[in-house]
Design a protein around this motif. Structure first.
Motif, PDB file in Angstrom:
ATOM      1  N   VAL A   1       0.846  -1.192   0.000  1.00 24.41           N
ATOM      2  CA  VAL A   1       0.000   0.000   0.000  1.00 24.41           C
ATOM      3  C   VAL A   1       0.883   1.244   0.000  1.00 24.41           C
ATOM      4  O   VAL A   1       1.599   1.520   0.971  1.00 24.41           O
ATOM      5  CB  VAL A   1      -0.950   0.017   1.219  1.00 24.41           C
ATOM      6  N   ARG A   2       0.823   1.991  -1.085  1.00 27.96           N
ATOM      7  CA  ARG A   2       1.639   3.202  -1.222  1.00 27.96           C
ATOM      8  C   ARG A   2       0.793   4.451  -1.498  1.00 27.96           C
ATOM      9  O   ARG A   2       1.222   5.556  -1.202  1.00 27.96           O
ATOM     10  CB  ARG A   2       2.654   3.032  -2.374  1.00 27.96           C
ATOM     11  N   ASP A   3      -0.399   4.265  -2.069  1.00 30.32           N
ATOM     12  CA  ASP A   3      -1.201   5.422  -2.454  1.00 30.32           C
ATOM     13  C   ASP A   3      -2.676   5.040  -2.434  1.00 30.32           C
ATOM     14  O   ASP A   3      -3.048   3.914  -2.078  1.00 30.32           O
ATOM     15  CB  ASP A   3      -0.791   5.929  -3.841  1.00 30.32           C
ATOM     16  N   SER A   4      -3.530   6.007  -2.839  1.00 28.70           N
ATOM     17  CA  SER A   4      -4.977   5.791  -2.835  1.00 28.70           C
ATOM     18  C   SER A   4      -5.377   4.781  -3.893  1.00 28.70           C
ATOM     19  O   SER A   4      -4.645   4.529  -4.860  1.00 28.70           O
ATOM     20  CB  SER A   4      -5.705   7.117  -3.086  1.00 28.70           C
ATOM     21  N   GLY A   5      -6.570   4.226  -3.696  1.00 25.61           N
ATOM     22  CA  GLY A   5      -7.110   3.320  -4.687  1.00 25.61           C
ATOM     23  C   GLY A   5      -7.545   2.007  -4.073  1.00 25.61           C
ATOM     24  O   GLY A   5      -7.430   1.768  -2.870  1.00 25.61           O
ATOM     25  N   GLU A   6      -8.070   1.127  -4.939  1.00 22.01           N
ATOM     26  CA  GLU A   6      -8.517  -0.192  -4.493  1.00 22.01           C
ATOM     27  C   GLU A   6      -7.355  -1.178  -4.597  1.00 22.01           C
ATOM     28  O   GLU A   6      -6.702  -1.279  -5.639  1.00 22.01           O
ATOM     29  CB  GLU A   6      -9.705  -0.665  -5.331  1.00 22.01           C
ATOM     30  N   LYS A   7      -7.111  -1.912  -3.516  1.00 23.75           N
ATOM     31  CA  LYS A   7      -5.986  -2.835  -3.463  1.00 23.75           C
ATOM     32  C   LYS A   7      -6.481  -4.235  -3.142  1.00 23.75           C
ATOM     33  O   LYS A   7      -7.421  -4.420  -2.367  1.00 23.75           O
ATOM     34  CB  LYS A   7      -4.978  -2.416  -2.388  1.00 23.75           C
ATOM     35  N   THR A   8      -5.815  -5.224  -3.750  1.00 20.30           N
ATOM     36  CA  THR A   8      -6.043  -6.624  -3.405  1.00 20.30           C
ATOM     37  C   THR A   8      -4.875  -7.064  -2.524  1.00 20.30           C
ATOM     38  O   THR A   8      -3.717  -7.084  -2.968  1.00 20.30           O
ATOM     39  CB  THR A   8      -6.124  -7.500  -4.666  1.00 20.30           C
ATOM     40  N   LEU A   9      -5.170  -7.396  -1.278  1.00 22.09           N
ATOM     41  CA  LEU A   9      -4.122  -7.679  -0.299  1.00 22.09           C
ATOM     42  C   LEU A   9      -4.233  -9.109   0.191  1.00 22.09           C
ATOM     43  O   LEU A   9      -5.324  -9.609   0.475  1.00 22.09           O
ATOM     44  CB  LEU A   9      -4.233  -6.710   0.892  1.00 22.09           C
ATOM     45  N   ARG A  10      -3.074  -9.749   0.293  1.00 25.30           N
ATOM     46  CA  ARG A  10      -3.029 -11.127   0.798  1.00 25.30           C
ATOM     47  C   ARG A  10      -3.119 -11.099   2.318  1.00 25.30           C
ATOM     48  O   ARG A  10      -2.577 -10.222   2.978  1.00 25.30           O
ATOM     49  CB  ARG A  10      -1.741 -11.820   0.331  1.00 25.30           C
ATOM     50  N   LEU A  11      -3.814 -12.098   2.850  1.00 23.17           N
ATOM     51  CA  LEU A  11      -3.986 -12.191   4.294  1.00 23.17           C
ATOM     52  C   LEU A  11      -2.823 -12.923   4.944  1.00 23.17           C
ATOM     53  O   LEU A  11      -2.240 -13.846   4.358  1.00 23.17           O
ATOM     54  CB  LEU A  11      -5.300 -12.903   4.629  1.00 23.17           C
ATOM     55  N   GLN A  12      -2.499 -12.510   6.156  1.00 25.28           N
ATOM     56  CA  GLN A  12      -1.465 -13.140   6.968  1.00 25.28           C
ATOM     57  C   GLN A  12      -2.048 -13.496   8.330  1.00 25.28           C
ATOM     58  O   GLN A  12      -3.064 -12.929   8.743  1.00 25.28           O
ATOM     59  CB  GLN A  12      -0.271 -12.197   7.144  1.00 25.28           C
ATOM     60  N   VAL A  13      -1.379 -14.415   9.014  1.00 24.44           N
ATOM     61  CA  VAL A  13      -1.854 -14.836  10.329  1.00 24.44           C
ATOM     62  C   VAL A  13      -0.679 -14.936  11.283  1.00 24.44           C
ATOM     63  O   VAL A  13       0.436 -15.309  10.892  1.00 24.44           O
ATOM     64  CB  VAL A  13      -2.617 -16.178  10.243  1.00 24.44           C
TER      65      VAL A  13
END
Length: 433
Positions: free
Chosen positions: A111-123
């Protein structure tokens, strides 16, 4: 050989006491219990590599949030999601674990700037890493969609529009009041930058003939007049109460009132002309219906001057509102039918009213000098001092013992059209009875 004599004092042998363990069924049950305990010990402790699944662990979007907030970004939209965790390790350790022992969160590193992001989950473990335990996300749906933007606030005035209202004939929408004059929006700058105005567009069924308060939704528009539909912006208020002051109209004749007039004064002797003979007003229907004319101002007869022109500011009754664009009325007096007479009045003309019975008032002024009386021509020549009453009203001042100068009123009981010009005082002494 002789036989040995028997010993009569020897006790017979006791029978052996029986134990629970002598029961074959008890021994079999204990053996079975021992086997179960041994199996549990092997399952929970001895056997490594035991696996288990923890269901419905929620994704935590606040964990390590400084990774994006430090860049001035905020989450404006994020899907609610839960995942299942597959854990493995020795049975004793993993057997007591629940969802609260783990944190599932997005990987913010991209994540560096505005917008829609798809992020992988961590545990990870809620209180740090869990030694000797392996935990993974079950299944393939291990990403989330998150929208980031710079979140700002914007405050706009609420503008009331009444284009869709119908007002009954003879009535007017005099004013509108809104329960909240300004509304604050909080959301991404990309949405807030579009908004230029906020309106409460009032609607009502049928014709309005009285004041009413209506619950009204807020709507937002661009500078070009296009309505803005928010996707992520949050509203401090989405609706407001709008009070519509709907009044009845009337055109009424105007009159002037007089103060400090003598008792039983007939003001028809004062002929005057008004710059406005009638005015247009509005107010609640029940108050308008009770009016036949409007008193627009007052003239103090104690300061009255013959042939003077007065400029009176509008003074309307409570809840009555002026619709004409005027603020003053000019009053011009015609005094050609009046004449004056100056007299000296003896103290015998004084009458005291409303004095408490515990007090006594004595007039110490022997004669009230240079009193100017005004009335219709032809009536003043025959006027004598004995016809004039000098009235002291104890209700007009604070009654206390001692000497004081007291204002008085003058009138002629035999002629209500005669009045005094100017104001007069008498020196008096008040004593207790």
């Amino acid at each position: 050989m002789k036989s040995q004599p028997s010993n009569n004092n020897t006790k017979p042998a006791l029978p052996r006491t029986r134990s629970l363990l002598d029961d074959r069924r008890i021994r079999l049950a204990l053996a079975l219990l021992g086997a179960v305990v041994a199996w549990m010990v092997v399952t929970m402790i001895v056997q490594p590599g035991t696996t288990n699944t923890i269901y419905n662990v929620p994704v935590d979007y606040t964990y390590d949030s400084s990774a994006y907030t430090s860049r001035g970004l905020s989450i404006v939209s994020a899907e609610e999601k839960t995942v299942n965790l597959k854990i493995s390790g020795d049975g004793y350790t993993i057997g007591g674990l629940t969802a609260s022992d783990f944190v599932v969160y997005p990987d913010w590193s991209s994540v560096r700037d505005s917008g829609e992001k798809t992020l992988r989950l961590q545990v990870r473990g809620a209180n740090g890493m869990l030694n000797g335990i392996n935990v993974t996300l079950e299944g393939t749906e291990n990403t989330v969609q998150v929208v980031f933007d710079v979140v700002e606030e914007k405050t706009l005035p609420v503008k009331v529009t009444t284009n869709y209202l119908t007002i009954a004939d003879g009535y007017i929408l005099y004013s509108t009041d809104v329960s909240k004059e300004n509304v604050t929006l909080s959301g991404p700058s990309s949405e807030l930058d579009k908004v230029a105005t906020c309106t409460a567009e009032v609607t009502a069924t049928g014709e309005l003939s009285g004041s009413v308060t209506l619950d009204t939704p807020l709507r937002f528009y661009t500078s070009g007049g296009s309505e803005v539909e928010f996707e992520y912006t949050q509203l401090e208020e989405s609706r407001v109460d709008v009070t519509l002051q709907v009044y009845k109209m009337a055109t009424l004749p105007v009159k002037v009132s007089f103060i400090n007039a003598p008792k039983h004064f007939d003001n028809s002797v004062l002929l005057y002309d008004l710059s406005r003979k009638q005015i247009k007003v509005a107010g609640p229907a029940e108050k308008i219906d009770a009016l036949s004319q409007i008193s627009i101002g007052t003239i103090d007869l104690s300061t009255f001057t013959l042939n003077k022109t007065y400029e009176l500011p509008m003074e309307l009754p409570s809840d009555i509102y002026l619709l004409d664009n005027v603020s003053t009325v000019t009053v011009s007096f015609d005094c050609s039918g009046l004449e004056t007479k100056t007299m000296n009045l003896p103290s015998s003309c004084v009458q005291v009213v409303n004095l408490p019975s515990t007090y006594q008032l004595t007039v110490e002024t022997d004669r009230l000098m240079n009193v100017t009386l005004c009335g219709p021509k032809g009536t003043m020549d025959t006027l004598v001092p004995e016809q004039v009453v000098i009235e002291i009203d104890a209700a007009d001042f604070s009654v206390a013992t001692g000497q004081q100068n007291i204002a008085c009123r003058l009138y002629v009981p035999s002629n209500g059209k005669i009045f005094a010009l100017g104001s007069y005082v008498l020196q008096c002494r008040i004593e207790s009875n």
